[in-house]
Design a protein around this motif. Structure first.
Motif: not given
Length: 209
Positions: A169-194
């Motif tokens: 979501g957008i908080a005070d004009g800044t995008p915030v992304f909440c990813l899961p605490g697994s290495v695989e999920g965090a890497r996938l979300g960052t590489e492919e979307i964030v």
């Protein structure tokens, strides 16, 4: 005496000369070649940069009780996957609702932070409080992020993906992304979307009147 061989040779030479003249006349001039040359396509690097948008300053926050900054493989995975974006600060927080909310609120108000990525605390246990802590800060939720992430992550974890409450979501004009605490999920979300969206979202928000 007529020399037929000589006559035939002259005839062939004449025909060859005419053929070469015609061939030369068909060749385009330098000006024609330059004017008809197609525009060079964008290089891969230029296309990738256009997709990513501007470089963003990113804060990475790990929410966990069982590790330190020096021993945080999930946070490391996010940082390694940031690509062209710049790591501004890195924090490790315990699973405390008010502590997480206060830390993220402070980060989105920093002038050098264009986006925040949290990892951990997005599951279904009573100790997974990241989404509950961060969501009230959003003036605009981005449900498409969670939907897209779960669709991509399904290939890795199957139907267990329904327990992954990744959010953005957008908080005070800044995008915030909440990813899961697994290495695989965090890497996938960052590489492919964030990586592709964090700079573009920040830039789009800055352009709003």
């Amino acid at each position: 005496m007529v020399d037929f061989q000589s006559r035939n040779r002259r005839t062939r030479d004449d025909e060859r000369g005419e053929s070469e003249t015609d061939s030369e006349s068909d060749e385009p001039t330098d000006d024609e070649s330059e004017s008809s040359a197609p525009d060079e396509p964008e290089t891969t690097a230029e296309a990738d940069e256009s997709d990513r948008g501007p470089v963003a300053g990113v804060a990475v926050v790990t929410v966990a009780d069982d590790r330190s900054v020096e021993d945080d493989p999930v946070g490391d995975a996010v940082i390694d996957a940031l690509g062209p974006h710049e790591l501004v600060t890195r924090e490790l927080l315990g699973r405390d609702h008010d502590g997480v909310q206060g830390a993220v609120d402070a980060l989105v108000n920093r002038g050098d932070v264009d986006g925040v990525v949290t990892v951990g605390g997005t599951g279904t246990s009573t100790r997974d409080i990241t989404v509950e802590a961060v969501h009230p800060l959003f003036e605009k939720a981005l449900p498409g992020f969670g939907e897209l992430f779960r669709r991509r992550f399904y290939e890795a974890v199957g139907t267990d993906v329904i327990a992954t409450r990744a959010a953005a979501g957008i908080a005070d004009g800044t995008p915030v992304f909440c990813l899961p605490g697994s290495v695989e999920g965090a890497r996938l979300g960052t590489e492919e979307i964030v990586v592709e969206q964090i700079g573009r979202l920040s830039d789009r928000i800055d352009e709003e009147p």
